[in-house]
Motif scaffolding. Structure first.
Motif, PDB file in Angstrom:
ATOM      1  N   UNK A 206      -4.807   3.247  -5.583  1.00  0.00           N
ATOM      2  CA  UNK A 206      -6.202   3.633  -5.404  1.00  0.00           C
ATOM      3  C   UNK A 206      -6.254   4.845  -4.491  1.00  0.00           C
ATOM      4  N   UNK A 207      -7.328   5.614  -4.575  1.00  0.00           N
ATOM      5  CA  UNK A 207      -7.406   6.836  -3.763  1.00  0.00           C
ATOM      6  C   UNK A 207      -7.802   6.567  -2.315  1.00  0.00           C
ATOM      7  N   UNK A 208      -8.093   5.325  -1.985  1.00  0.00           N
ATOM      8  CA  UNK A 208      -8.348   4.950  -0.587  1.00  0.00           C
ATOM      9  C   UNK A 208      -8.015   3.479  -0.398  1.00  0.00           C
ATOM     10  N   UNK A 209      -7.692   3.124   0.824  1.00  0.00           N
ATOM     11  CA  UNK A 209      -7.415   1.716   1.148  1.00  0.00           C
ATOM     12  C   UNK A 209      -8.732   0.958   1.243  1.00  0.00           C
ATOM     13  N   UNK A 210      -8.701  -0.293   0.788  1.00  0.00           N
ATOM     14  CA  UNK A 210      -9.875  -1.151   0.846  1.00  0.00           C
ATOM     15  C   UNK A 210      -9.849  -1.976   2.128  1.00  0.00           C
ATOM     16  N   UNK A 211     -11.019  -2.390   2.576  1.00  0.00           N
ATOM     17  CA  UNK A 211     -11.086  -3.238   3.754  1.00  0.00           C
ATOM     18  C   UNK A 211     -10.415  -4.586   3.476  1.00  0.00           C
ATOM     19  N   UNK A 212      -9.808  -5.146   4.485  1.00  0.00           N
ATOM     20  CA  UNK A 212      -9.250  -6.494   4.371  1.00  0.00           C
ATOM     21  C   UNK A 212      -9.987  -7.443   5.324  1.00  0.00           C
ATOM     22  N   UNK A 213     -11.155  -7.007   5.780  1.00  0.00           N
ATOM     23  CA  UNK A 213     -12.010  -7.810   6.651  1.00  0.00           C
ATOM     24  C   UNK A 213     -12.316  -9.159   5.996  1.00  0.00           C
TER      25      UNK A 213
ATOM     26  N   UNK B 145      -7.845 -10.101 -10.984  1.00  0.00           N
ATOM     27  CA  UNK B 145      -7.927  -8.717 -10.529  1.00  0.00           C
ATOM     28  C   UNK B 145      -7.783  -8.782  -9.009  1.00  0.00           C
ATOM     29  N   UNK B 146      -6.759  -8.120  -8.478  1.00  0.00           N
ATOM     30  CA  UNK B 146      -6.433  -8.275  -7.055  1.00  0.00           C
ATOM     31  C   UNK B 146      -6.174  -6.930  -6.390  1.00  0.00           C
ATOM     32  N   UNK B 147      -6.104  -6.993  -5.071  1.00  0.00           N
ATOM     33  CA  UNK B 147      -5.746  -5.841  -4.247  1.00  0.00           C
ATOM     34  C   UNK B 147      -4.542  -6.252  -3.416  1.00  0.00           C
ATOM     35  N   UNK B 148      -3.471  -5.455  -3.488  1.00  0.00           N
ATOM     36  CA  UNK B 148      -2.287  -5.735  -2.683  1.00  0.00           C
ATOM     37  C   UNK B 148      -2.336  -4.817  -1.468  1.00  0.00           C
ATOM     38  N   UNK B 149      -2.803  -5.369  -0.352  1.00  0.00           N
ATOM     39  CA  UNK B 149      -3.072  -4.583   0.854  1.00  0.00           C
ATOM     40  C   UNK B 149      -1.858  -3.823   1.402  1.00  0.00           C
ATOM     41  N   UNK B 150      -0.644  -4.417   1.413  1.00  0.00           N
ATOM     42  CA  UNK B 150       0.488  -3.661   1.982  1.00  0.00           C
ATOM     43  C   UNK B 150       0.760  -2.329   1.271  1.00  0.00           C
ATOM     44  N   UNK B 151       0.521  -2.271  -0.025  1.00  0.00           N
ATOM     45  CA  UNK B 151       0.762  -1.033  -0.779  1.00  0.00           C
ATOM     46  C   UNK B 151      -0.529  -0.279  -1.067  1.00  0.00           C
ATOM     47  N   UNK B 152      -1.681  -0.918  -0.901  1.00  0.00           N
ATOM     48  CA  UNK B 152      -2.961  -0.273  -1.180  1.00  0.00           C
ATOM     49  C   UNK B 152      -3.224  -0.077  -2.658  1.00  0.00           C
ATOM     50  N   UNK B 153      -2.749  -1.027  -3.493  1.00  0.00           N
ATOM     51  CA  UNK B 153      -2.926  -0.842  -4.930  1.00  0.00           C
ATOM     52  C   UNK B 153      -3.706  -1.981  -5.578  1.00  0.00           C
ATOM     53  N   UNK B 154      -4.261  -1.658  -6.735  1.00  0.00           N
ATOM     54  CA  UNK B 154      -4.932  -2.620  -7.589  1.00  0.00           C
ATOM     55  C   UNK B 154      -3.860  -3.305  -8.425  1.00  0.00           C
ATOM     56  N   UNK B 155      -3.978  -4.611  -8.614  1.00  0.00           N
ATOM     57  CA  UNK B 155      -3.025  -5.348  -9.451  1.00  0.00           C
ATOM     58  C   UNK B 155      -3.790  -6.311 -10.344  1.00  0.00           C
TER      59      UNK B 155
END
Length: 115
Positions: A47-54, A67-77
Motif C-alpha cells: 500500500x502507498x501508506x501504512x494503516x493505523x493499528x490502533x 481481506x487483511x493488513x499485515x502490519x509488519x510489512x505494511x501490505x494488503x493480503x
C-alpha cells in the motif's frame, strides 16, 4: 462498508469491519493494485501508506476470503486458503462473493472501490 472489487472481467464484493484499520484502508479508496501470489495461500500488494493499528489485536488466523493488513510489512493480503495465526495480521473484512477470481497463482490487477 461494502466494497466492489473488479478483477479483469470478474466482479467480487466484500464487506469491511468497523475498526480503525479498516476505516483507514477505506480512506485510500479507490485503489488499483497488483496482487501477487505469496506462499500459495494469499494475494499481497504493498500500500502507498501504512494503516493505523490502533485498537488492533496482536494477530489473526486467516480463512478463505479474508481481506487483511499485515502490519509488519505494511501490505494488503487477501487469503484464498486458510492460514494459521500470524502476529501482526489484522482482519479488514471478508469477500462475500466472487472469491473464485482470486483462486489462482497468477498475478491479478484489481480495482477496489466503495460500493
Amino acid at each position: 462498508m461494502k466494497l466492489r472489487i473488479q478483477v479483469g472481467d470478474k466482479l467480487a464484493e466484500a464487506v469491511l469491519h468497523d475498526n480503525p484499520t479498516s476505516q483507514d484502508f477505506a480512506a485510500l479508496l479507490p485503489l488499483t493494485l497488483t496482487l501477487r501470489d505469496y506462499n500459495n495461500t494469499e494475494k499481497v500488494s504493498d500500500l502507498n501508506k501504512r494503516l493505523t493499528i490502533q485498537s488492533a489485536p496482536n494477530g489473526y488466523a486467516a480463512f478463505v476470503g479474508d481481506l487483511t493488513y499485515y502490519a509488519p510489512w505494511g501490505n494488503l493480503a487477501l487469503f484464498y486458503k486458510n492460514f494459521t495465526y500470524a502476529t501482526g495480521l489484522i482482519s479488514l473484512g471478508k469477500i462475500t462473493s466472487g472469491m473464485e477470481a482470486f483462486n489462482t497463482k497468477e498475478t491479478v490487477i484489481v480495482k477496489i472501490e466503495l460500493e
